[in-house]
Design a protein around this motif. Structure first.
Motif, PDB file in Angstrom:
ATOM      1  N   ILE B 389       0.867  -1.180   0.000  1.00  0.00           N
ATOM      2  CA  ILE B 389       0.000   0.000   0.000  1.00  0.00           C
ATOM      3  C   ILE B 389       0.909   1.236   0.000  1.00  0.00           C
ATOM      4  O   ILE B 389       1.474   1.610   1.035  1.00  0.00           O
ATOM      5  CB  ILE B 389      -0.961  -0.029   1.188  1.00  0.00           C
ATOM      6  CG1 ILE B 389      -1.810  -1.302   1.111  1.00  0.00           C
ATOM      7  CG2 ILE B 389      -1.838   1.211   1.232  1.00  0.00           C
ATOM      8  CD1 ILE B 389      -2.730  -1.500   2.286  1.00  0.00           C
ATOM      9  N   MET B 428      -0.953  -1.206  -4.185  1.00  0.00           N
ATOM     10  CA  MET B 428      -2.329  -0.727  -4.009  1.00  0.00           C
ATOM     11  C   MET B 428      -2.247   0.692  -3.456  1.00  0.00           C
ATOM     12  O   MET B 428      -1.535   0.933  -2.477  1.00  0.00           O
ATOM     13  CB  MET B 428      -3.099  -1.636  -3.049  1.00  0.00           C
ATOM     14  CG  MET B 428      -4.559  -1.271  -2.905  1.00  0.00           C
ATOM     15  SD  MET B 428      -5.373  -2.359  -1.698  1.00  0.00           S
ATOM     16  CE  MET B 428      -5.253  -3.919  -2.495  1.00  0.00           C
ATOM     17  N   VAL B 433      -7.781   1.416  -1.028  1.00  0.00           N
ATOM     18  CA  VAL B 433      -7.921   0.228  -0.150  1.00  0.00           C
ATOM     19  C   VAL B 433      -9.389  -0.003   0.167  1.00  0.00           C
ATOM     20  O   VAL B 433     -10.070   0.884   0.673  1.00  0.00           O
ATOM     21  CB  VAL B 433      -7.118   0.432   1.147  1.00  0.00           C
ATOM     22  CG1 VAL B 433      -7.423  -0.709   2.119  1.00  0.00           C
ATOM     23  CG2 VAL B 433      -5.644   0.512   0.862  1.00  0.00           C
ATOM     24  N   ILE B 438      -8.694  -6.083  -1.179  1.00  0.00           N
ATOM     25  CA  ILE B 438      -7.666  -6.661  -0.320  1.00  0.00           C
ATOM     26  C   ILE B 438      -7.979  -8.094   0.090  1.00  0.00           C
ATOM     27  O   ILE B 438      -7.162  -8.770   0.708  1.00  0.00           O
ATOM     28  CB  ILE B 438      -7.487  -5.750   0.916  1.00  0.00           C
ATOM     29  CG1 ILE B 438      -6.058  -5.902   1.466  1.00  0.00           C
ATOM     30  CG2 ILE B 438      -8.525  -6.094   1.995  1.00  0.00           C
ATOM     31  CD1 ILE B 438      -5.718  -4.830   2.455  1.00  0.00           C
ATOM     32  N   ALA B 444      -0.641  -7.137   4.040  1.00  0.00           N
ATOM     33  CA  ALA B 444      -0.631  -5.792   3.478  1.00  0.00           C
ATOM     34  C   ALA B 444       0.488  -5.020   4.161  1.00  0.00           C
ATOM     35  O   ALA B 444       0.512  -4.922   5.387  1.00  0.00           O
ATOM     36  CB  ALA B 444      -1.976  -5.101   3.680  1.00  0.00           C
ATOM     37  N   LEU B 452      -3.755   6.978   4.107  1.00  0.00           N
ATOM     38  CA  LEU B 452      -4.923   6.097   4.253  1.00  0.00           C
ATOM     39  C   LEU B 452      -6.126   6.881   4.757  1.00  0.00           C
ATOM     40  O   LEU B 452      -6.005   7.748   5.643  1.00  0.00           O
ATOM     41  CB  LEU B 452      -4.622   4.967   5.238  1.00  0.00           C
ATOM     42  CG  LEU B 452      -3.952   3.706   4.698  1.00  0.00           C
ATOM     43  CD1 LEU B 452      -3.607   2.784   5.854  1.00  0.00           C
ATOM     44  CD2 LEU B 452      -4.877   2.984   3.715  1.00  0.00           C
ATOM     45  N   GLY B 456     -10.119   3.251   4.765  1.00  0.00           N
ATOM     46  CA  GLY B 456      -8.990   2.362   4.508  1.00  0.00           C
ATOM     47  C   GLY B 456      -8.492   1.703   5.788  1.00  0.00           C
ATOM     48  O   GLY B 456      -8.189   0.506   5.812  1.00  0.00           O
ATOM     49  N   THR B 459     -10.898  -0.921   6.722  1.00  0.00           N
ATOM     50  CA  THR B 459     -10.729  -2.099   5.874  1.00  0.00           C
ATOM     51  C   THR B 459      -9.543  -2.933   6.344  1.00  0.00           C
ATOM     52  O   THR B 459      -9.607  -4.178   6.422  1.00  0.00           O
ATOM     53  CB  THR B 459     -10.531  -1.671   4.416  1.00  0.00           C
ATOM     54  OG1 THR B 459     -11.650  -0.915   3.986  1.00  0.00           O
ATOM     55  CG2 THR B 459     -10.356  -2.887   3.501  1.00  0.00           C
ATOM     56  N   LEU B 460      -8.458  -2.249   6.669  1.00  0.00           N
ATOM     57  CA  LEU B 460      -7.277  -2.975   7.139  1.00  0.00           C
ATOM     58  C   LEU B 460      -7.538  -3.673   8.483  1.00  0.00           C
ATOM     59  O   LEU B 460      -7.075  -4.799   8.725  1.00  0.00           O
ATOM     60  CB  LEU B 460      -6.094  -2.005   7.271  1.00  0.00           C
ATOM     61  CG  LEU B 460      -5.497  -1.514   5.949  1.00  0.00           C
ATOM     62  CD1 LEU B 460      -4.385  -0.506   6.228  1.00  0.00           C
ATOM     63  CD2 LEU B 460      -4.961  -2.673   5.128  1.00  0.00           C
TER      64      LEU B 460
END
Lengths: 350, 795
Positions: B389, B428, B433, B438, B444, B452, B456, B459-460
């Motif tokens: 990322i 990415m 993201v 992903i 990642a 981010l 994002g 999401t992570l």
């Protein structure tokens, strides 16, 4: 006589008397024992005829010491006199069935005379505990021993003696007499009353009821023959209503007679020492009563004590001497009482 | 039948129930019959009275009439007391038992109405074979013996003690045939015993059944190392022994057993080598129970198999258990030559099996073969998908120096695009993201966290929770690190970040231009492959600037050396940290991957650190693939969609059913049979290893521990003692033993009889004919009825 006092008094012990079968011999033993053992001589008074010398024993009245003999021999002798009296003695003895009781054995219908026989009574066999009469020694035996002794004593002193045998009524009686052969009449009357007799005789069984003690009705019959004041000795267990006894004694007293009541009881009747549950059967037909003696003992003793207390109170009321005698005791006390009573009467001039 | 009035009303007591009130009903009957003895004696005394001719009958009658009522009353009272003495003597000797009272009235410990709880230990150690039979068979035999003693009204419950604790039949039953079948059908399990839980189940059942008269029979070998000995006693179990009768089997003295206590793989997920052998390594720990005085050598065999049973690699070695040692570990590294088709797809898995090789000379030294084997599952991946990322913009002003993303690519994928390797990197953009993008990645690596978005980060976070690895590097920017606060909130990190990158002041005298990391720090477990030269490699790592970070002890991987460097706080400045997030993990580097800030990228440590961090973290978060028998834990999300699992090699065995409830995935029932289970996820096979709970493989009984535990419960007794005393269900201890109470009452009555006998006889100077007096008199041979000399005399 140099015999010790203890040995003479043993003649008065029922144990000894029980071994003597003959009434006459029994009477002599009693009288000799009594006279020898007495500390104070009964022969005293103003109207005297010398009889004999007797060795002084402590307690004798020093007034009667023979000083001349003492001066010559340096020994103490008493001068004894025979006194002439005109005392009338009427002995009334109770022969009711209750008098047939003894705790010495558990039955009363023994062959007559068997226990009187010295050979049949092993030494000490009848006295398995203190205060228990000799084997077979019934209240009536004790009473008869007293009767014959009294008669002997009185006849020896020229008193007139009469005997009345009673239960619920008068069974037999003798006249008053001071003839020495009259003693035989008295013993015969006792024997014929089926109470005491020769060894071959059979005593009536317990269920041949002689009757119950009834003092009230008896006195009227017996006292009628007494023409002058007399000493009346009543020998009985007095198992009668106190009211009856009181009524009889009252009549006796109203007639001016003096009296001595000798109440004879078995030690068991006085202490009730039974332990096992037993069925008591009345000798005078009262029936049967199953009992735990433990449970009733206290109440019984209270009743007996109360009865005897009332009897004593009644006698006291009429100024009549009362002696309670159990059959394990020797005969000294009642006889002493009798002699003291006789002396008192003579001194009163009766 | 007897009628008894109680608070609850009238109770009808049958003769059988009445007989059940006593340990020895015959003695009670004799005692009851003995009541007639005083009455008979009383009646016979009427016939045994000896006649006594009596002169002074008038006085006796008068005294009797005065005392007649009292005498009759006393006689009856004494007779009653004597009857009671005989009756109570019989009853006391008969061992009367009364369990107590309830709202329904008296409850009798008789031949009916009892609830018998048979707690049978079917845990792993119950498979111990002694004298030709297993301990479980002995427990079942003893249970049958107890069932044979049940009375007509008794009911029984059978509880299996191994985890999970369960009641065999739904409710207490008096159907002995069903109970026998239930006992006979109990098969040994491979889990641990749960005594406390079993007793809690019994307690709950007693409460539900309102069982005032319960009887708990514990049939177990009570392994000395059982965890339940250390568990605190729940309050509801306190004084359980007072409310019921606890009877327990006696723990065995000890028997030798060697087991494979555990089998651990270094990595549950292995990246297969495209060339050469792939190494599967791990450690098997052996443990022995019983005597440890003598050294002992056992043969350990380790195999790597395919699910089809093909052995790909195996090794066998002798493991020496030294004198006095209980445990010994054995490491193994098996090079596996993978067949070609093994590398196809993403879900290939292999089975690692470690087993003790039975030796004829070991007879009697290993009485529990059920724990001689352990299995594990290793997942094979031909390549790990890593998302980089980053916006790939140049932020390093020094010309010719590599950017962070270039360092990462150089370390993980040096051959360039299109080449095959262990890692496949895809760039990415931070702003791109999202969960869909992903989802296909394993890890990642975030080089520009500052770019981010909040979404994002979410999401992570979700990616990590589902098992992914998120590795965040501090960007080489002098701007204020707001992203750090966002990350902290999003991942719920208990860490403390500084406000900005801080230059580390180095002591001038030290003549150093940078601060060193502390090389004495031990490597984390996931980096154990680097442990051999960890200190040496770590000693070359130095920093110039650093985003101040403080973490918990367990999160620290690498810390800064504070000697000679002016690091004001915290005490242990963290350079590299890791924290588990859900099923995945977060790794954070407090120093930028930039040569202006650190020399890490140019040190020998960099490449292996990058590789092993990814392989190790991902290998340990590869999804839960190993369970203990009897466990029913929540499963990794990777198991979502697996309907059922079949035991390999045993089609008759029960399937494992996986259930999904929202985000939670779990087994519907705990696995009972150890082995390897096979299921499918999205068409790919998925293996799960189930091993015996070897903690329960202790074949030595803990008698002392058991007695301490049972003492806390209250009253208890050993099964053998009760069997010798006439039966396990002997009634004396079922309820409150009234023997002592009756004996005291009996003593009181005897004293009362003595007193009454003396009082009623008005004894003063006489020996009183009491019961005691007569008995003593008889012993002495005295005739207490003999007349005592009386002192006559004149009243």
């Amino acid at each position: 006589m140099a015999t010790s006092t203890a040995s003479f008094t043993s003649y008065l012990d029922p144990e000894t008397l029980a071994r003597v079968g003959s009434l006459e011999l029994r009477a002599r033993m009693i009288v000799d024992g009594l006279m020898t053992g007495m500390h104070r001589s009964p022969m005293q008074g103003f109207s005297v005829e010398f009889a004999q010398h007797r060795q002084y024993v402590p307690g004798d009245d020093p007034r009667f010491l023979d000083w001349k003999v003492m001066a010559k021999t340096d020994k103490l002798y008493l001068k004894q006199y025979v006194r002439e009296t005109n005392l009338d003695l009427m002995v009334l003895v109770d022969v009711s069935n209750s008098m047939d009781y003894t705790s010495g054995t558990r039955f009363t219908n023994r062959p007559k005379g068997e226990l009187m026989n010295q050979g049949n009574a092993p030494s000490g066999a009848g006295r398995d505990f203190k205060g228990k009469p000799p084997a077979g020694w019934r209240k009536i035996d004790h009473a008869c021993a007293l009767v014959v002794a009294l008669a002997q004593l009185s006849l020896n002193q020229a008193d007139r003696v009469g005997l009345g045998v009673f239960a619920d009524e008068v069974k037999r009686s003798t006249r008053l007499s001071n003839n020495t052969s009259h003693w035989r009449d008295i013993t015969t009357a006792l024997v014929e009353s089926q109470l005491v007799g020769e060894p071959s005789d059979q005593k009536a069984s317990a269920d041949t009821i002689q009757g119950r003690t009834n003092l009230g009705g008896m006195f009227d019959q017996l006292l009628a023959q007494l023409k002058r004041k007399a000493l009346v000795v009543v020998i009985s267990d007095l198992f009668d209503d106190v009211a009856n006894i009181e009524r009889g004694l009252a009549r006796l007293r109203y007639r001016g007679h003096d009296a001595l009541v000798i109440q004879v009881m078995d030690p068991a009747e006085l202490s009730f020492p039974f332990r096992d549950v037993s069925e008591f059967r009345g000798l005078e037909g009262e029936g049967k009563l199953p009992l735990d003696p433990h449970a009733i003992r206290r109440a019984y003793l209270e009743v007996v004590e109360e009865h005897n207390r009332q009897v004593a109170r009644t006698c006291q009321k009429f100024q009549i001497d009362h002696v309670l005698l159990d059959t394990s005791e020797h005969l000294g006390p009642p006889l002493s009482h009798f002699l003291a009573k006789r002396t008192a009467m003579i001194n009163r001039g009766s | 039948m007897l009628d008894i009035l109680s608070q609850g009303g009238r109770i009808t007591l049958t003769l059988a129930q009445a007989a059940g009130l006593f340990t020895a009903p015959v003695l009670a009957a004799i005692g009851a019959a003995g009541v007639s003895i005083p009455i008979i004696i009383h009646l016979m005394s009427r016939f045994r009275r000896k006649p006594e001719a009596w002169g002074a009958m008038r006085f006796l009658i008068e005294a009797y009439q005065k005392q007649r009522k009292r005498l009759q009353l006393e006689k009856l009272l004494l007779l009653l007391v004597r009857c009671m003495v005989v009756l109570l003597a019989g009853l006391a000797l008969a061992g009367p038992v009364l369990s107590g009272c309830s709202k329904d009235g008296l409850s009798f410990a008789g031949s009916g109405g009892r609830v018998i709880y048979l707690v049978i230990d079917d845990a792993l150690s119950s498979q111990t074979r002694e004298a030709g039979t297993t301990r479980l068979d002995q427990h079942k035999q003893e249970a049958i013996g107890v069932l044979d003693e049940m009375g007509p009204g008794d009911r029984a419950v059978i509880v299996r003690m191994a985890r999970p604790v369960m009641q065999v039949l739904d409710e207490p039953t008096s159907d002995t045939a069903a109970l026998r079948n239930a006992v006979g059908s109990i098969e040994p399990r491979f889990s641990r015993g749960e005594l406390i839980e079993a007793l809690s189940l019994v307690q709950a059942s007693m409460k539900a059944e309102s069982a005032e008269d319960a009887f708990v029979v514990l049939l177990s070998d009570f392994p000395a190392t059982s965890a339940y000995f250390d568990q605190p006693l729940p309050p509801e179990l306190e004084e359980l022994g007072e409310r019921t009768t606890i009877v327990t089997a006696q723990p065995p003295q000890g028997t030798d057993n060697v087991q494979v206590m555990s089998l651990g793989l270094r990595r549950q997920m292995v990246v297969a080598q495209s060339t050469g052998a792939t190494v599967v390594g791990g450690q098997a720990v052996l443990r022995r129970y019983g005597s440890i005085d003598q050294p002992r050598e056992v043969q350990l065999q380790v195999q790597v198999q395919t699910p089809a049973g093909q052995v790909l690699a195996e090794t066998a070695r002798a493991v020496l258990l030294r004198s006095g040692a209980r445990e010994q570990s054995a490491n193994f590294d098996l090079p596996v030559q993978l067949p070609g088709d093994a590398l196809v797809g993403r879900g290939r898995e292999l089975i690692v099996r470690a087993a003790l090789v039975a030796d004829a000379t070991d007879a009697g030294l290993d009485v529990l073969p059920a724990d001689d084997q352990a299995v594990a599952v290793v997942r094979l991946r031909d390549r790990l998908q890593v998302a980089l990322i980053d916006n790939e913009q140049d932020i390093n002003p020094n010309a010719g120096e590599l950017e962070p993303w270039q360092w990462v690519r150089a370390a993980l994928s040096p051959r360039g695009p299109g080449a095959t390797g262990s890692f496949e990197l895809s760039t990415m953009l931070p702003t791109a993201v999202n969960s869909e993008a992903i989802e296909s990645f394993d890890a990642a690596i975030v080089l520009r966290p500052d770019e981010l978005t909040l979404r994002g980060w979410e999401t992570l976070h979700d990616f990590a929770k589902r098992g992914g690895l998120v590795w965040v590097f501090t960007p080489a920017l002098d701007t204020e690190p707001d992203w750090a606060q966002t990350m902290q909130r999003q991942f719920d990190l208990p860490w403390v970040f500084g406000d900005a990158l801080v230059r580390i002041e180095v002591d001038a005298e030290a003549a150093k231009r940078s601060a060193d990391v502390d090389e004495t720090t031990a490597p984390p477990e996931v980096l154990q492959f680097l442990a051999a030269d960890w200190r040496e490699k770590l000693g070359w790592w130095s920093l110039r600037s650093w985003l101040p970070l403080s973490t918990d002890d367990e999160d620290r991987w690498v810390v800064l050396k504070t000697d000679g460097a002016s690091v004001p706080e915290p005490d242990k400045p963290v350079v590299l940290a890791q924290r588990g997030v859900g099923d995945g993990s977060l790794v954070f580097s407090a120093v930028p991957l930039d040569t202006r800030y650190t020399n890490l990228p140019i040190r020998a440590l960099f490449v292996p650190l990058m590789h092993d961090t990814l392989r190790g973290v991902l290998g340990n978060t590869a999804g839960q693939a190993s369970l203990l028998a009897g466990d029913r834990p929540g499963l990794n999300r990777s198991w979502r969609g697996v309907g059922e699992l079949d035991l390999l090699g045993d089609e008759q065995a029960a399937k494992l059913l996986v259930q999904s409830d929202g985000q939670d995935v779990s087994l519907r029932q705990p696995a009972e049979q150890p082995g390897v289970y096979l299921g499918t996820v999205g068409g790919s096979p998925r293996l799960m290893a189930v091993n015996p709970d070897t903690v329960a493989g202790d074949t030595v009984g803990g008698q002392g521990e058991l007695e301490l535990l049972l003492d806390e419960l209250g009253g208890w007794s050993y099964l053998s003692e009760r069997q010798q005393a006439g039966g396990v269900l002997a009634k004396t201890s079922l309820g409150r033993d009234l023997t002592m109470l009756l004996l005291w009452v009996l003593l009181g009555l005897i004293l009362l009889e003595t007193f009454l006998a003396r009082w009623f006889s008005h004894a003063t100077d006489h020996e009183t004919p009491t019961v005691i007096g007569r008995a003593l008199g008889a012993l002495r041979g005295n005739d207490t009825t003999k007349q005592v000399p009386e002192t006559g005399g004149v009243v």
